[in-house]
Motif scaffolding. Sequence first.
Motif, PDB file in Angstrom:
ATOM      1  N   ALA A  78       0.860  -1.185   0.000  1.00 53.73           N
ATOM      2  CA  ALA A  78       0.000   0.000   0.000  1.00 53.73           C
ATOM      3  C   ALA A  78       0.893   1.230   0.000  1.00 53.73           C
ATOM      4  N   MET A  79       0.533   2.227  -0.796  1.00 55.18           N
ATOM      5  CA  MET A  79       1.381   3.411  -0.950  1.00 55.18           C
ATOM      6  C   MET A  79       0.628   4.658  -0.510  1.00 55.18           C
ATOM      7  N   VAL A  80       1.333   5.518   0.215  1.00 53.70           N
ATOM      8  CA  VAL A  80       0.790   6.808   0.645  1.00 53.70           C
ATOM      9  C   VAL A  80       1.577   7.885  -0.078  1.00 53.70           C
ATOM     10  N   PHE A  81       0.867   8.707  -0.865  1.00 51.98           N
ATOM     11  CA  PHE A  81       1.522   9.684  -1.727  1.00 51.98           C
ATOM     12  C   PHE A  81       1.577  11.070  -1.090  1.00 51.98           C
ATOM     13  N   GLN A  82       2.480  11.876  -1.604  1.00 53.81           N
ATOM     14  CA  GLN A  82       2.590  13.281  -1.189  1.00 53.81           C
ATOM     15  C   GLN A  82       1.310  14.047  -1.492  1.00 53.81           C
ATOM     16  N   SER A  83       0.660  13.706  -2.611  1.00 55.18           N
ATOM     17  CA  SER A  83      -0.518  14.447  -3.072  1.00 55.18           C
ATOM     18  C   SER A  83      -1.831  13.922  -2.492  1.00 55.18           C
ATOM     19  N   TYR A  84      -1.750  12.944  -1.569  1.00 53.72           N
ATOM     20  CA  TYR A  84      -2.907  12.318  -0.914  1.00 53.72           C
ATOM     21  C   TYR A  84      -3.663  11.388  -1.855  1.00 53.72           C
ATOM     22  N   ALA A  85      -3.928  11.823  -3.112  1.00 45.31           N
ATOM     23  CA  ALA A  85      -4.583  10.989  -4.127  1.00 45.31           C
ATOM     24  C   ALA A  85      -5.930  10.450  -3.650  1.00 45.31           C
ATOM     25  N   LEU A  86      -6.745  11.327  -3.052  1.00 44.69           N
ATOM     26  CA  LEU A  86      -8.084  10.939  -2.619  1.00 44.69           C
ATOM     27  C   LEU A  86      -9.093  11.224  -3.735  1.00 44.69           C
ATOM     28  N   TYR A  87     -10.171  10.443  -3.762  1.00 46.11           N
ATOM     29  CA  TYR A  87     -11.246  10.693  -4.722  1.00 46.11           C
ATOM     30  C   TYR A  87     -12.121  11.837  -4.200  1.00 46.11           C
ATOM     31  N   SER A  91     -16.802  10.259   0.125  1.00 46.91           N
ATOM     32  CA  SER A  91     -16.635  10.595   1.539  1.00 46.91           C
ATOM     33  C   SER A  91     -15.357   9.948   2.070  1.00 46.91           C
ATOM     34  N   VAL A  92     -14.994  10.319   3.290  1.00 44.71           N
ATOM     35  CA  VAL A  92     -13.837   9.697   3.938  1.00 44.71           C
ATOM     36  C   VAL A  92     -14.036   8.188   4.036  1.00 44.71           C
ATOM     37  N   ALA A  93     -15.205   7.769   4.465  1.00 46.18           N
ATOM     38  CA  ALA A  93     -15.475   6.337   4.607  1.00 46.18           C
ATOM     39  C   ALA A  93     -15.350   5.612   3.274  1.00 46.18           C
ATOM     40  N   ASP A  94     -15.891   6.219   2.210  1.00 46.51           N
ATOM     41  CA  ASP A  94     -15.832   5.578   0.892  1.00 46.51           C
ATOM     42  C   ASP A  94     -14.410   5.552   0.346  1.00 46.51           C
ATOM     43  N   ASN A  95     -13.630   6.611   0.592  1.00 49.54           N
ATOM     44  CA  ASN A  95     -12.225   6.606   0.163  1.00 49.54           C
ATOM     45  C   ASN A  95     -11.463   5.484   0.850  1.00 49.54           C
ATOM     46  N   MET A  96     -11.691   5.317   2.144  1.00 43.76           N
ATOM     47  CA  MET A  96     -10.957   4.311   2.894  1.00 43.76           C
ATOM     48  C   MET A  96     -11.364   2.895   2.505  1.00 43.76           C
ATOM     49  N   ILE A 110     -15.300  -5.100   5.706  1.00 46.05           N
ATOM     50  CA  ILE A 110     -15.012  -3.716   5.335  1.00 46.05           C
ATOM     51  C   ILE A 110     -15.328  -2.781   6.494  1.00 46.05           C
ATOM     52  N   ALA A 111     -16.494  -2.934   7.064  1.00 39.09           N
ATOM     53  CA  ALA A 111     -16.916  -2.055   8.157  1.00 39.09           C
ATOM     54  C   ALA A 111     -15.964  -2.163   9.336  1.00 39.09           C
ATOM     55  N   SER A 112     -15.536  -3.371   9.659  1.00 45.88           N
ATOM     56  CA  SER A 112     -14.631  -3.568  10.785  1.00 45.88           C
ATOM     57  C   SER A 112     -13.265  -2.938  10.512  1.00 45.88           C
ATOM     58  N   ALA A 113     -12.737  -3.142   9.289  1.00 50.56           N
ATOM     59  CA  ALA A 113     -11.415  -2.616   8.945  1.00 50.56           C
ATOM     60  C   ALA A 113     -11.420  -1.099   8.937  1.00 50.56           C
ATOM     61  N   VAL A 114     -12.462  -0.501   8.359  1.00 49.56           N
ATOM     62  CA  VAL A 114     -12.551   0.958   8.282  1.00 49.56           C
ATOM     63  C   VAL A 114     -12.716   1.558   9.676  1.00 49.56           C
ATOM     64  N   VAL A 142      -6.473  10.345   6.163  1.00 55.82           N
ATOM     65  CA  VAL A 142      -7.381   9.516   5.359  1.00 55.82           C
ATOM     66  C   VAL A 142      -6.578   8.652   4.395  1.00 55.82           C
ATOM     67  N   ALA A 143      -5.566   9.239   3.758  1.00 57.85           N
ATOM     68  CA  ALA A 143      -4.723   8.472   2.840  1.00 57.85           C
ATOM     69  C   ALA A 143      -4.026   7.330   3.575  1.00 57.85           C
ATOM     70  N   MET A 144      -3.590   7.591   4.793  1.00 59.73           N
ATOM     71  CA  MET A 144      -2.974   6.532   5.592  1.00 59.73           C
ATOM     72  C   MET A 144      -4.000   5.471   5.985  1.00 59.73           C
ATOM     73  N   GLY A 145      -5.213   5.924   6.329  1.00 55.14           N
ATOM     74  CA  GLY A 145      -6.267   4.980   6.680  1.00 55.14           C
ATOM     75  C   GLY A 145      -6.634   4.079   5.521  1.00 55.14           C
ATOM     76  N   ARG A 146      -6.669   4.644   4.318  1.00 52.24           N
ATOM     77  CA  ARG A 146      -6.972   3.838   3.128  1.00 52.24           C
ATOM     78  C   ARG A 146      -5.929   2.739   2.940  1.00 52.24           C
ATOM     79  N   ALA A 147      -4.658   3.057   3.271  1.00 49.87           N
ATOM     80  CA  ALA A 147      -3.605   2.047   3.165  1.00 49.87           C
ATOM     81  C   ALA A 147      -3.738   0.992   4.262  1.00 49.87           C
ATOM     82  N   ILE A 148      -4.083   1.415   5.478  1.00 48.13           N
ATOM     83  CA  ILE A 148      -4.137   0.496   6.615  1.00 48.13           C
ATOM     84  C   ILE A 148      -5.214  -0.568   6.432  1.00 48.13           C
ATOM     85  N   VAL A 149      -6.381  -0.182   5.900  1.00 44.72           N
ATOM     86  CA  VAL A 149      -7.491  -1.138   5.820  1.00 44.72           C
ATOM     87  C   VAL A 149      -7.156  -2.330   4.924  1.00 44.72           C
ATOM     88  N   ARG A 150      -6.196  -2.148   4.035  1.00 42.91           N
ATOM     89  CA  ARG A 150      -5.848  -3.250   3.124  1.00 42.91           C
ATOM     90  C   ARG A 150      -5.020  -4.321   3.818  1.00 42.91           C
TER      91      ARG A 150
END
Length: 356
Positions: A78-87, A91-96, A110-114, A142-150
């Motif tokens: 999982a990669m966390v970018f300088q630019s965040y790269a969020l959609y 929402s935050v929940a949907d991005n993650m 999904i619900a548990s991981a998020v 949020v970008a870090m959270g998106r990486a963690i859930v994976r």
Amino acid sequence: MASIDIRNIKKTYGKVPVLHGVDLDIKDGEFIVLVGPSGCGKSTLLRMIAGLEEVTDGEIRIAGIRVNERAPKDRDIAMVFQSYALYPHMSVADNMSYSLRLKKTPRERIASAVASAASKLGLDPLMERRPKALSGGQRQRVAMGRAIVRQPKAFLFDEPLSNLDARLREQMRAEIKKLHADLKATSIYVTHDQIEAMTLADRIVAMHGGVVQQVGTPLELYDRPANLFVAGFIGSPGMNFLDARYETAPSGIGIRLRDGTLISIAQPMPLATDAAVTLGIRPEHVVMTRDGSGMNATVELIEPTGFGIILHLSLHGLPFKIFTLDRDALKAGPSVNVAFPAQYLHVFDGEGNRVS
């Protein structure tokens, strides 16, 4: 999580070499920081591990498996970018949760991981917001959270704090360190900021010109830099350097400075008599003498930082700095006398490599 083994990795763009054969063993759960100036090859190496750049030569193994030919999505990183790269429309929940939804992961999983990631990162009150309604620090979480859930084998961070102001960077550094202690995840972090490298890393990989200059703990690089590049890059203010010569005589051995000052040393060095050397000493280790002994230096500028004071001097016609906690330094006259305690000296040979 997993170990990452990098063997003789080379990268060229056309005929231009960028990486010149990098070897690195990253242990399971280790936090490695790749640090160096712009253009040193650190981000290129990270992108090759991620699969975003092709390997010209060499081999990358993740958890013992060769991944050179694998697509990024098949490397389980999982990669966390300088630019965040969020959609922006999510929402935050949907991005993650997006990557898990793509894999058709069960909703309960999904619900548990998020929820778990949001709790770790303090995002619970923000889950329905969109990125435009978040601060820079919140977006990075949020970008870090998106990486963690994976729950990937490894996390890759590409200068994730560069877009934040100084206070937020300090806060996010602490959060990243706490997160790593909690997750015990294998992590590779790229930065040009040596303060980030020193505060975050289990081990630092200092790079310059596409070559690994030194690998070690933060204090190993600080206390015993392998060469002039590492000595000058690690530490703030940077290390002072003076031209000198190695001298041996029946009366003793030492380092002779340009003005004739001889600094005695206890042990001989593997150098020829009269060999040119570079003497290094960190600003915080320089002593200002009050009895007239030592070398005279001209005071050019005094900078109070709150915690301490930086004196900018001219010594032997070269820029020279002192860092001191003594507030009497604010009253320094047009010149001061300085001395170098032998235990804090660093000596580099004519090739720039550490001798002592």
